[in-house]
Design an enzyme around this catalytic site. Structure first.
Site, PDB file in Angstrom:
ATOM      1  N   ASN A  81       6.666 -25.400  18.930  1.00 23.16           N
ATOM      2  CA  ASN A  81       7.238 -25.298  20.273  1.00 23.16           C
ATOM      3  C   ASN A  81       6.484 -24.285  21.117  1.00 23.16           C
ATOM      4  OD1 ASN A  81       9.212 -27.132  19.582  1.00 23.16           O
ATOM      5  ND2 ASN A  81      10.846 -25.626  19.371  1.00 23.16           N
ATOM      6  N   ARG A  99       6.828 -42.985  23.995  1.00 21.80           N
ATOM      7  CA  ARG A  99       6.199 -42.484  22.768  1.00 21.80           C
ATOM      8  C   ARG A  99       6.496 -43.461  21.635  1.00 21.80           C
ATOM      9  NH1 ARG A  99       4.925 -37.068  23.979  1.00 21.80           N
ATOM     10  NH2 ARG A  99       6.399 -36.034  25.383  1.00 21.80           N
ATOM     11  N   ARG A 111       3.034 -36.446  27.513  1.00 25.28           N
ATOM     12  CA  ARG A 111       2.359 -35.215  27.104  1.00 25.28           C
ATOM     13  C   ARG A 111       2.123 -35.142  25.594  1.00 25.28           C
ATOM     14  NH1 ARG A 111       0.706 -31.256  30.818  1.00 25.28           N
ATOM     15  NH2 ARG A 111       2.785 -31.209  31.744  1.00 25.28           N
ATOM     16  N   HIS A 145       9.541 -42.594  32.597  1.00 23.58           N
ATOM     17  CA  HIS A 145      10.200 -41.948  31.473  1.00 23.58           C
ATOM     18  C   HIS A 145      11.435 -42.715  31.007  1.00 23.58           C
ATOM     19  CE1 HIS A 145      12.575 -38.503  29.603  1.00 23.58           C
ATOM     20  NE2 HIS A 145      11.432 -38.422  28.978  1.00 23.58           N
ATOM     21  N   ARG A 171      20.911 -28.503  25.235  1.00 24.93           N
ATOM     22  CA  ARG A 171      20.139 -28.079  24.071  1.00 24.93           C
ATOM     23  C   ARG A 171      19.122 -26.992  24.409  1.00 24.93           C
ATOM     24  NH1 ARG A 171      16.105 -32.103  22.736  1.00 24.93           N
ATOM     25  NH2 ARG A 171      14.625 -30.679  23.659  1.00 24.93           N
ATOM     26  N   HIS A 216      19.282 -34.890  21.498  1.00 18.85           N
ATOM     27  CA  HIS A 216      18.397 -35.453  22.530  1.00 18.85           C
ATOM     28  C   HIS A 216      19.093 -36.327  23.568  1.00 18.85           C
ATOM     29  CE1 HIS A 216      14.820 -37.881  23.954  1.00 18.85           C
ATOM     30  NE2 HIS A 216      14.346 -36.660  24.003  1.00 18.85           N
TER      31      HIS A 216
END
Length: 697
Positions: free
Chosen positions: A53, A386, A416, A446, A575, A603
């Site tokens: 991270n 992704r 990214r 997205h 989160r 998520h």
């Protein structure tokens, strides 16, 4: 400091700085590594997540603030009241403290591993038997993969790879050596990424041994530099992190695929933003490196431990010790929706909700595989952000093309750090006949949606799924996300409209059901919040419950503050980043915020508005961040099925009751665990039990 909350009666809105809030989130990850109730090897893996991270934070967020400083701007208005230069300094100090804390945690974990007869040894602790194994391993696997550069007398310093780990070697030459002009000479050894960082050595009785690749190389330094005459040799770890912003050229003759590919390759030469080094390195070597690399005061220079790239702990070997790992859960089926037979026939009759990883992600793959084979399915349209390394989603879409379906894939090439993987999949799918769309200029796509068109009789019927997370089989095992399966024709047609927008994006579509960014989400959320304010004033039931990854948009926070001042009760489960400051009289006393960090990565985006007793409920791909509201294509989908609405409320309330892994987000940002006198309630475990119970009812 960014937070100004001393005046409890102020009506002025205040915010926490986004970057500092993110560092608090990463501190929560570090808490998991420190928590003795977390299985030991899992704690090591949380250390790896913390480190990974941090790498991404410096590549993106720190680099962005640094650009503001270099542009000569203060940045206070959009940094939450703190100047960019002060923020860089504060980030560096916090990270130095967190890194030091993470090293103390690592030392404690290694001590506890000893009690389990697991030993991570270094090059000074190698036995004779281990020496033979290490020497053989080095010659066969490591030596052929090593890149070693003699840098002492090079006119131009080599460009170091972003986030690669290097051993900086210093040799003090013998007096009679005439190889180099200087008595001290330097080399760099790049730690090869293609070799496992942790090498399991032969066990001895019930004792298991591991050596880290760095130390294995240190043990073999004499082998590497045997041609030189030196008195002493030492090696210390260094790592550089570079600005990861993509600079996309404007060459009209090049395809977008080519431009992104070229830009990703150039990322490795981005400006350095962080230099981490072993704090035990000698002053001469450190000064030599800083001077040669041109590291300056706007870069974050961080003294660290003996080992860098601790993100590799995410892949620490399990050693067959299942007792030191989380117990694996078997994903459950969705009640009433079998993976045998036709999914489409079932979805034609009612909507279904999937909550991964508690329930099986196989339903998504099954949906696409069935669509690929069904002769009545004429087209498939899907967005991809992704994909898994080995993607059954991609293979299903290729299979559909081979069966004569018209397949359109909107693939986001600027996801990214997944750009290279997405480029590879784009090229593969394109070569197989999949029609690719590369989105809208200036906007990332997205949203996570798929719609198929099926000929039933003489009419086209649409079947769709919309998700809060990526269509990725790997992350679906560890990320919690909702996916709605529906044959609601109005929703299906509106997903078609989103794909029409990708094609002809100068025409802004109108929607009656979906809420779509960048044109509608912000105002739609304002309207929903205003309705709760009005209901509160009119004496009707009101309330807002939101679950998301990040809340950083100041205008959206202002609207939530407005609702709080009107007396609307607001529960937030955030989160990560939370720039809203809860519990401040006259501003946010009706807002409570918690964050849950546990076995799975939280998520989903879930929005629940009380609406006078007739709740409006949505799942979404969008957080309340400026980029999601104004600069991306996002879909927020209403839930119409009453059973699913109740299920979503249930899952929110189960998360809200957590008193084991929930942290209270407050003005002081201390990451305190929420404790209560009630029996222990760990929401992720309770959610699994909830879905087990649904199967029995």
């Amino acid at each position: 400091m960014t937070e100004k909350i001393t005046n409890l009666n102020t009506t002025k809105n205040e915010y926490r700085n986004r970057e500092l809030s993110w560092l608090q989130f990463n501190a929560r990850v570090l808490q998991e590594a420190e928590d003795p109730s977390v299985p030991l090897i899992e704690r090591l893996r949380f250390l790896g997540i913390f480190s990974n991270n941090l790498d991404e934070f410096f590549k993106v967020r720190y680099a962005t603030v640094r650009r503001i400083v270099e542009a000569g701007k203060g940045g206070r208005s959009f940094l939450g009241g703190i100047s960019a230069s002060d923020l860089l300094e504060e980030i560096t100090q916090i990270v130095i403290e967190q890194q030091a804390h993470s090293l103390r945690i690592l030392k404690k974990i290694r001590s506890e591993l000893h009690k389990e007869n697991i030993y991570i040894i270094n090059e000074t602790e190698v036995t004779k038997a281990q020496s033979e194994f290490i020497s053989d391993y080095f010659i066969r696997k490591v030596s052929p993969a090593l890149v070693t550069i003699m840098i002492g007398e090079l006119e131009e310093f080599p460009s170091l790879k972003d986030s690669a780990a290097y051993l900086a070697v210093r040799m003090v030459m013998k007096k009679d050596d005439e190889t180099f002009q200087s008595r001290s000479n330097f080399a760099l050894i790049e730690i090869p990424k293609i070799i496992d960082r942790f090498i399991v050595l032969p066990s001895k009785g019930d004792k298991q041994y591991i050596i880290i690749l760095d130390d294995l190389i240190r043990y073999c330094l004499n082998n590497i530099f045997s041609i030189f005459k030196y008195e002493s040799i030492s090696a210390h770890m260094i790592k550089i992190t570079r600005d990861a912003e993509l600079d996309i050229d404007s060459d009209l003759s090049r395809s977008f695929l080519e431009k992104i590919s070229k830009s990703v390759k150039k990322r490795s030469s981005g400006d350095p933003v962080r230099f981490v080094y072993d704090k035990s390195i000698d002053a001469e070597t450190l000064q030599f490196l800083l001077q040669k690399m041109g590291i300056d005061t706007t870069d974050s220079i961080i003294p660290g431990g003996r080992y860098h790239n601790r993100r590799d702990y995410m892949k620490f070997p399990s050693l067959g010790r299942t007792d030191l790992l989380y117990k694996k859960i078997e994903p459950l089926p969705i009640k009433g929706l079998s993976l045998q037979g036709s999914l489409l026939d079932k979805i034609a009759k009612k909507d279904y909700l999937l909550y991964a990883p508690y329930q099986s992600f196989s339903y998504v793959v099954k949906f696409l595989r069935e669509a690929a084979l069904d002769p009545n399915v004429k087209s498939i349209q899907i967005t991809i952000y992704r994909l898994a390394q080995i993607s059954h989603i991609a293979s299903s879409l290729i299979n559909a093309v081979k069966n004569g379906k018209k397949v359109t894939v909107q693939i986001e090439l600027q996801a990214r750090f997944d750009e290279e993987a997405n480029i590879e999949y784009a090229e593969q799918m394109q070569s197989e006949g999949v029609r690719l769309i590369f989105g809208v200029s200036g906007l990332k796509v997205h949203c996570k949606a798929c719609v198929i068109e099926r000929l039933e009789g003489k009419k086209i019927k649409r079947y769709a799924f919309i998700s809060t997370g990526n269509f990725n089989e790997s992350t679906a095992q560890i990320y919690t996300d909702y996916t709605l399966f529906t044959s609601n024709q109005k929703i299906g047609k509106e997903i078609n409209k989103v794909f029409d927008f990708f094609e002809v994006n100068y025409k802004i579509k109108k929607y009656s059901h979906l809420i779509v960014s960048p044109h509608y989400t912000r105002n739609a959320m304002y309207h929903l919040i205003d309705t709760e304010i009005q209901n509160k004033k009119n004496g009707k039931s009101s309330g807002i419950r939101l679950k998301m990854n990040s809340l950083s948009d100041f205008k959206m926070i202002d609207k939530l503050y407005q609702a709080s001042r009107a007396g609307v009760k607001i529960k937030l489960i955030i989160r990560g980043i939370c720039c809203l400051i809860p519990g401040v009289k006259g501003m946010s006393e009706n807002i409570e915020v918690i964050s849950i960090v546990d076995k799975f990565l939280e998520h989903p985006r879930l929005f629940i508005f009380e609406n006078g007793g007739d709740a409006k409920i949505y799942i979404s791909s969008a957080d309340f961040m400026g980029r999601n509201l104004d600069n991306r294509v996002e879909i927020t989908c209403p839930i119409y099925d009453e059973d699913i609405k109740q299920e979503l409320i249930d899952t929110f309330e189960i998360s809200w009751k957590d008193n084991i892994k929930a942290r209270i987000i407050s003005g002081k940002a201390l990451n305190k665990y929420r404790k209560s006198d009630e029996e222990p309630f760990r929401s992720q475990f309770k959610l699994y039990e909830y879905y087990q119970q649904k199967l029995k009812n």
